[in-house]
Design a protein around this motif. Structure first.
Motif, PDB file in Angstrom:
ATOM      1  N   UNK A 255       0.836  -1.213   0.000  1.00  0.00           N
ATOM      2  CA  UNK A 255       0.000   0.000   0.000  1.00  0.00           C
ATOM      3  C   UNK A 255       0.868   1.258   0.000  1.00  0.00           C
ATOM      4  N   UNK A 256       0.457   2.242  -0.774  1.00  0.00           N
ATOM      5  CA  UNK A 256       1.196   3.493  -0.848  1.00  0.00           C
ATOM      6  C   UNK A 256       2.286   3.528  -1.889  1.00  0.00           C
ATOM      7  N   UNK A 257       2.461   2.443  -2.646  1.00  0.00           N
ATOM      8  CA  UNK A 257       3.519   2.429  -3.662  1.00  0.00           C
ATOM      9  C   UNK A 257       3.296   3.507  -4.716  1.00  0.00           C
ATOM     10  N   UNK A 258       2.071   3.654  -5.190  1.00  0.00           N
ATOM     11  CA  UNK A 258       1.789   4.655  -6.225  1.00  0.00           C
ATOM     12  C   UNK A 258       2.089   6.056  -5.711  1.00  0.00           C
ATOM     13  N   UNK A 259       1.732   6.338  -4.454  1.00  0.00           N
ATOM     14  CA  UNK A 259       2.042   7.665  -3.899  1.00  0.00           C
ATOM     15  C   UNK A 259       3.550   7.872  -3.815  1.00  0.00           C
ATOM     16  N   UNK A 260       4.294   6.828  -3.442  1.00  0.00           N
ATOM     17  CA  UNK A 260       5.747   6.934  -3.409  1.00  0.00           C
ATOM     18  C   UNK A 260       6.326   7.202  -4.773  1.00  0.00           C
ATOM     19  N   UNK A 261       5.778   6.568  -5.795  1.00  0.00           N
ATOM     20  CA  UNK A 261       6.260   6.799  -7.155  1.00  0.00           C
ATOM     21  C   UNK A 261       5.922   8.207  -7.630  1.00  0.00           C
ATOM     22  N   UNK A 262       4.782   8.733  -7.220  1.00  0.00           N
ATOM     23  CA  UNK A 262       4.436  10.123  -7.557  1.00  0.00           C
ATOM     24  C   UNK A 262       5.446  11.089  -6.929  1.00  0.00           C
ATOM     25  N   UNK A 263       5.799  10.811  -5.691  1.00  0.00           N
ATOM     26  CA  UNK A 263       6.766  11.668  -5.013  1.00  0.00           C
ATOM     27  C   UNK A 263       8.112  11.658  -5.735  1.00  0.00           C
ATOM     28  N   UNK A 266       7.765  13.821  -8.819  1.00  0.00           N
ATOM     29  CA  UNK A 266       7.803  15.269  -8.570  1.00  0.00           C
ATOM     30  C   UNK A 266       9.232  15.763  -8.371  1.00  0.00           C
ATOM     31  N   UNK A 267      10.040  14.947  -7.709  1.00  0.00           N
ATOM     32  CA  UNK A 267      11.420  15.368  -7.468  1.00  0.00           C
ATOM     33  C   UNK A 267      12.257  15.347  -8.742  1.00  0.00           C
ATOM     34  N   UNK A 329      22.005   4.098 -12.870  1.00  0.00           N
ATOM     35  CA  UNK A 329      21.009   3.920 -11.822  1.00  0.00           C
ATOM     36  C   UNK A 329      19.657   4.428 -12.315  1.00  0.00           C
ATOM     37  N   UNK A 330      18.629   4.209 -11.504  1.00  0.00           N
ATOM     38  CA  UNK A 330      17.276   4.552 -11.952  1.00  0.00           C
ATOM     39  C   UNK A 330      17.081   6.057 -12.125  1.00  0.00           C
ATOM     40  N   UNK A 331      17.564   6.921 -11.212  1.00  0.00           N
ATOM     41  CA  UNK A 331      17.367   8.357 -11.444  1.00  0.00           C
ATOM     42  C   UNK A 331      17.950   8.832 -12.774  1.00  0.00           C
ATOM     43  N   UNK A 332      19.129   8.314 -13.161  1.00  0.00           N
ATOM     44  CA  UNK A 332      19.718   8.718 -14.438  1.00  0.00           C
ATOM     45  C   UNK A 332      18.840   8.253 -15.595  1.00  0.00           C
ATOM     46  N   UNK A 333      18.351   7.024 -15.505  1.00  0.00           N
ATOM     47  CA  UNK A 333      17.501   6.507 -16.568  1.00  0.00           C
ATOM     48  C   UNK A 333      16.185   7.283 -16.630  1.00  0.00           C
ATOM     49  N   UNK A 334      15.617   7.617 -15.467  1.00  0.00           N
ATOM     50  CA  UNK A 334      14.352   8.361 -15.433  1.00  0.00           C
ATOM     51  C   UNK A 334      14.499   9.706 -16.131  1.00  0.00           C
ATOM     52  N   UNK A 335      15.620  10.402 -15.909  1.00  0.00           N
ATOM     53  CA  UNK A 335      15.820  11.689 -16.559  1.00  0.00           C
ATOM     54  C   UNK A 335      15.853  11.573 -18.072  1.00  0.00           C
TER      55      UNK A 335
END
Length: 866
Positions: A255-263, A266-267, A329-335
Motif C-alpha cells: 500500500x502506498x507504492x503509487x504515492x511513493x512513485x508520484x513523489x 515530482x522530485x 542507476x534509476x534516477x539517471x535513466x528516469x531523466x
C-alpha cells in the motif's frame, strides 16, 4: 405556465431545426467524395482485410446494475445515442482496394437479452462469448448490446464496440450521454443535447489533409528519431503457446507504492506515468542487456478543440526511444526517459501509422515482429454506466487476444482492489516462465524506487534459464522444395514487377500490405492451402513462404477420415453430417468456442469440412450402423445433423444406432418443422402437437424425436431442434437451392422464363392466404444447436429465423440473376411448395437473433455467387 406538452413541442421543433441545419452540411461532405479512414482506422481495417483481426479490436464495456432497471428506456437511450453519433452507425466498405466511411441511416438498436444467475459460469460465458464475437467492418454494425438478467433488480449491461469506432475517451462520452438519455427516457423525453455532435468523418479528413501540411515536419522528426531502430527480441526460451493469445500475470504492491512513485516523479519533474515507463525500460534493460529500446505508449488527439465531445477513434501511439547508453542507476535513466517523452509529446499528433508507412521494411524484423512490440501504461479507473436508480459496478471482461508482445502496467487501488503490477504477454512471443520473471523484476523495481530511488543501481542481466535470443527464420524454411520456391518467386515477379531470388524480401521488393492480400490469393490458388495476407508479411521470402505453404498442403492432405478409435479427447462432441450444410456451420461454431470435435464424414466428401476447424475426422455413414456406434463411443456430447432426405427408414435406423452407443451427456437432434405435420392453425407455437397429414420425411423426423426423448427419460439432456429451409454459403446448401425444394423456381429464373409461384389457397380455419416459407440462416441454426448442447432443453424447440413470401423471394431471385423472367401467380390450388404456416421460435430467440449478413436477401446473393 409551461406544460409537458409545450416542452415536448419545443423539443420537436428544435430537432427539426437541427435536421435542417445538418442537411446542407451533409451535402457538402457528400460532394467532397467518400470520407477516408483515419490512419489508426486504416490499420484496423487492414488487419481485418489480411484475415487475422478476429476479436483483436473488440472493446467490451460492461456494467453490473443493481436496482430497478427499465430495459425499454435503455433501448431508447441507446438508439438516441447512435442516431446522434454517426461513427456508431458507420461501416467500412472499399472501392478498388481503398476503404471509405459509409454512414448508415439511423435505426433502432437491438438489445439482445439473456438470463443467467449472477456469478455462474453461464453468466460469465454469455458475457465472454458476446465480447469475443468478431465484427464485420464492411457491413457493420460496430456496436452490439447484450442485457443479462440475473434477478428482477440485478442486471449486467454489455456494450461491445469495435475499436475502429471508439477509444477510452469516447467510452466516457458514451457513458455520460447514455446516463442522461436514460434519465430523460424514464421521464418520457428523448434527452437530445442542445448542440450537434462532432463528426468523425470530418476528423479523418482533417487528419489526412494535415499529412501534407504541418504534419510533414513531425513526420520527418519521427523518421529520423526511429532510423536504425529494430524490434526487440524478447528474452527467454522459445515460447510454446499460440501466437496472438494473451495471458495476464499480476502481483500485489505494498500500500502506498503509487504515492511513493508520484513523489519520486515530482522530485525529477516527471509524472507517475513517466516513472512507470522508466521502470519498464529498466526492466527490459536488465533482462536483455539492450540499451537501444523502443516502448510504445498511448497518446490522444483529444487535447484539440475539434476532438472534444467526439465519439470516435482519436488515439495515437508514441514510439519512445531514449538513449540509455551507460545509465547506471534509476534516477539517471528516469531523466533520459522524461526528456525523450517530452520530445515525443511535441510531435504527438503525427499518426503513428503514417510513421510506420514511411519506415517501410524497417518497421518489422525478419519474423514479422513490429517495431513497437512492448507497451506500458497506468490505466485509469474503469468507466461505468451510472444509470438512475441503480448502483453501478464495472465488470471486467479479460481479452484473450494480444495487441502487443509484452505490456507493463501499474494499476492503482480502486475500491476493494489493491495496487498491483500487471504483465500481459503474447504466448507466441514470450514463454510463461520468462513472463513471470519479468513480472517479479518489474514489481521489485517499482517497490524499491517508491521507497529509495537513489539506491537502485541498474544491472545488465538476463532472466534465469537462457540468454536473450535473436529472432530467427523458421527452421523448416530450408526444407522447401525447389519447385515450390520457384512457384512463389513467379507470383512475386508477376505482382511486384521483378523476380526475386529465394531469399528476396517482400518489403524490400516494394511490397505493401494491400499487395500482400493479392499475393496470398494467388498462392492459395496455386498450392490449394490456406494462406493470408498476414502470412505473406510474416513469411516474407519465397523460400519461407514456400515452406509454410507446403507444410499446410501436407496437413490438409492428411485430413482424411480414419476409423473411430478408442482414444477420445475429454469434452469431445460428435457431429454427424460434418460435410453437410448444417453440420459444417456447427463445426465452425464449436471450433470458435474451443470445443474438441469428432466429425463423422464419408471419405469422398471429407474435403468439405470447413478450413480452420481442428476436428478429428472419422469415417462413417448413416447406413452403416457399426460406424455410427463406433463414432459415438466415448464422446461427451452428440449433435446429430445428418439426414438422407429420401430414405426415412435409414434415418430411423441411424438414430437407433447412435442411441445404442450413447452413455451420458447432451444429445441434440436437428429435426425439421415437417414434424409438426399440417397444423390447423396458421401460427404454430413451439409446443403445438403434430397433426396429420405428415410427409414420409416429417414422420421419420417425428419418430426419431420420440426415440431420443424416450431414451433420455428422467435423466434428460436431450434436445430436438426443429428447423425449416436452411440457407447459407455452402456447396450442399447451394445444391438444395438449385435442385431441391426451390429448384423449380431457381431453374425458371435462371432460364429467363416465367417464375410460377406456389399456390396460395386459404388455410382453414383462419383463411390466411399468405404463401411463403419459414427459413433460417445456417450460422444462426448452428448457434442455436450448440447452445442446446451446452444447455439442453429436454424437449422440442423451433429454430426459425424468419418467414419470407414467395413473391418477394422470387422477385429478388430474378433480380439477382439478371434475367427477363416475370413472376406470376399459380392458377392452381392445392398444398403448393412446403406450406403456409408461420412458426414461433421462443426458447432459442437469443441465439437466432439476426446478425449482419444473415438477412434472407444477403444470404440468397451469397449463395448465388458460389
Amino acid at each position: 405556465m409551461t406544460t409537458a406538452q409545450d416542452i415536448a413541442r419545443q423539443q420537436e421543433l428544435l430537432r427539426r431545426a437541427r435536421g435542417r441545419a445538418a442537411g446542407p452540411r451533409a451535402e457538402r461532405t457528400a460532394a467532397d467524395g467518400p470520407a477516408p479512414l483515419s490512419h489508426a482506422q486504416h490499420r484496423m481495417w487492414l488487419m481485418e482485410r489480411l484475415g487475422h483481426a478476429g476479436a483483436l479490436y473488440n472493446v467490451p464495456f460492461a456494467t453490473r446494475l443493481r436496482g430497478p432497471f427499465d430495459a425499454g428506456a435503455f433501448g431508447r437511450a441507446l438508439t438516441g445515442l447512435v442516431r446522434r453519433h454517426e461513427v456508431l452507425r458507420t461501416c467500412y466498405p472499399h472501392a478498388d482496394g481503398e476503404p471509405y466511411q459509409k454512414v448508415s441511416p439511423p435505426a433502432p438498436v437491438p438489445v439482445r437479452t439473456a438470463t443467467a444467475p449472477a456469478g455462474t459460469e453461464e453468466a460469465r460465458r454469455l458475457l465472454h462469448d458476446e465480447a469475443a464475437r468478431p465484427f464485420g467492418l464492411a457491413d457493420g454494425p460496430v456496436l452490439r448490446a447484450l442485457l443479462v438478467r440475473h434477478a428482477p433488480e440485478d442486471h449486467t449491461v454489455l456494450l461491445t464496440f469495435h475499436h475502429i469506432a471508439v477509444d477510452g475517451g469516447a467510452l466516457e462520452i458514451v457513458a455520460r450521454e447514455l446516463a442522461d438519455r436514460y434519465r430523460a427516457a424514464l421521464n418520457g423525453r428523448d434527452g437530445d443535447p442542445a448542440h450537434e455532435a462532432p463528426r468523425y468523418t470530418e476528423f479523418a479528413r482533417r487528419e489526412r489533409a494535415a499529412a501534407g501540411g504541418p504534419g510533414g515536419a513531425g513526420l520527418a522528426y519521427w523518421t529520423e528519431r526511429l532510423a536504425g531502430a529494430r524490434p526487440l527480441a524478447l528474452p527467454g526460451p522459445a515460447p510454446e503457446g499460440p501466437r496472438g493469445a494473451a495471458r495476464v500475470l499480476t502481483a500485489p504492491l505494498p500500500p502506498g507504492t503509487a504515492d511513493g512513485l508520484r513523489s519520486v516523479g515530482r522530485s525529477h519533474r516527471a509524472t507517475l506515468f513517466t516513472v512507470v515507463l522508466a521502470a519498464a525500460f529498466a526492466t527490459l534493460l536488465e533482462a536483455t542487456g539492450e540499451e537501444d529500446l523502443v516502448i510504445g505508449c498511448a497518446s490522444s488527439h483529444r487535447d484539440r478543440a475539434e476532438a472534444r465531445g467526439l465519439v470516435g477513434l482519436c488515439v495515437n501511439t508514441l514510439a519512445v526511444r531514449p538513449d540509455l547508453t551507460g545509465a547506471g542507476d534509476f534516477p539517471a535513466l528516469l531523466g533520459r526517459v522524461r526528456d525523450e517523452m517530452l520530445r515525443a509529446q511535441q510531435h504527438r499528433h503525427v499518426p503513428f501509422d503514417a510513421v510506420v508507412e514511411r519506415l517501410g521494411a524497417a518497421a518489422r524484423d525478419g519474423a514479422g515482429n513490429p517495431l513497437v512490440g512492448v507497451t506500458a501504461d497506468v490505466p485509469g479507473r474503469p468507466v461505468v454506466l451510472d444509470l438512475d436508480g441503480t448502483a453501478a459496478t464495472a465488470v471486467e471482461i479479460p481479452s484473450e487476444t494480444a495487441k502487443f508482445g509484452l505490456g507493463f502496467f501499474l494499476e492503482e487501488a480502486s475500491g476493494d482492489a489493491p495496487e498491483r503490477c500487471v504483465v500481459q504477454y503474447d504466448t507466441g512471443r514470450l514463454s510463461g516462465e520468462t513472463a513471470r520473471e519479468l513480472l517479479a523484476a518489474f514489481t521489485e523495481l517499482l517497490t524499491t524506487v517508491a521507497t529509495a530511488p537513489g539506491a537502485r543501481p541498474l544491472a545488465r542481466r538476463t532472466p534465469a534459464g537462457a540468454p536473450a535470443r535473436p529472432e530467427a527464420p523458421a527452421p523448416e524454411a530450408a526444407a522447401a522444395s525447389v519447385r515450390a520456391v520457384e512457384a512463389v518467386e513467379a507470383v512475386f515477379a508477376d505482382l511486384l514487377g521483378q523476380r526475386p531470388g529465394p531469399d528476396g524480401d517482400f518489403f524490400l521488393l516494394g511490397g505493401h500490405s494491400l499487395l500482400a492480400v493479392r499475393v496470398a490469393e494467388r498462392l492459395r490458388e496455386h498450392f490449394g492451402a490456406p494462406f493470408t495476407g498476414l502470412d505473406v508479411l510474416e513469411h516474407r521470402t519465397p523460400r519461407a513462404a514456400a515452406a509454410a505453404l507446403e507444410k499446410r498442403a501436407r496437413q490438409r492432405a492428411a485430413r482424411r477420415p480414419g476409423r473411430a478409435g478408442t482414444a477420445v479427447r475429454a469434452g469431445t462432441t460428435l457431429v454427424t453430417g460434418g460435410t453437410g450444410g448444417v453440420g459444417a456451420f456447427v463445426l465452425r461454431e464449436l471450433a470458435a468456442r474451443g470445443r474438441p470435435v469428432r466429425a463423422l464424414v464419408r471419405p469422398e466428401s471429407a474435403h468439405l469440412v470447413p478450413e480452420g476447424v481442428d476436428a478429428e475426422l472419422v469415417e462413417g455413414d448413416l447406413a452403416d450402423a457399426e460406424s455410427l456406434r463406433a463414432a459415438a463411443g466415448g464422446v461427451s456430447a452428440v449433435i446429430h445433423a445428418a439426414c438422407t432426405f429420401t430414405s426415412p427408414e435409414v434415418d430411423v435406423a441411424a438414430m437407433r444406432a447412435l442411441l445404442s452407443a450413447r452413455r451420458e451427456g447432451p444429445f441434440v437432434f436437428v429435426s425439421s418443422v415437417d414434424a409438426y405435420g399440417m397444423p390447423s392453425v396458421a401460427d404454430v407455437a413451439e409446443d403445438a402437437p403434430s397433426e396429420e397429414p405428415l410427409s414420409s420425411y416429417g414422420r421419420a423426423k417425428l419418430d426419431c424425436e420420440r426415440m431420443l426423448l424416450a431414451a433420455a427419460g428422467p435423466r434428460g439432456g436431450a434436445s430436438v431442434v426443429r428447423a425449416p429451409i436452411v440457407w447459407g454459403a455452402h456447396p450442399r446448401l447451394r445444391d438444395q437451392l438449385r435442385w431441391g425444394a426451390t429448384g423449380a423456381l431457381y431453374q425458371a429464373a435462371r432460364a429467363g422464363g416465367p417464375v410460377v409461384l406456389p399456390p396460395s389457397g386459404a388455410l382453414p380455419p383462419s383463411g390466411d392466404t399468405w404463401s411463403g416459407a419459414p427459413w433460417v440462416h445456417a450460422a444462426a441454426l448452428a448457434r442455436a444447436v450448440v447452445h442446446c448442447a451446452e444447455h439442453p432443453v429436454d424437449g422440442a424447440v423451433t429454430a426459425v429465423g424468419g418467414h419470407v413470401a414467395w413473391s418477394e423471394w422470387a422477385g429478388e431471385l430474378v433480380r439477382l440473376l439478371g434475367g427477363p423472367g416475370a413472376v406470376v401467380a399459380s392458377p392452381e390450388s392445392g398444398p403448393g411448395l412446403l406450406h403456409r404456416h408461420r412458426y414461433r421460435a421462443e426458447v432459442l430467440a437469443g441465439q437466432l437473433a439476426e446478425r449482419p449478413g444473415e438477412d434472407w436477401r444477403s444470404v440468397l446473393a451469397e449463395m448465388l455467387r458460389g
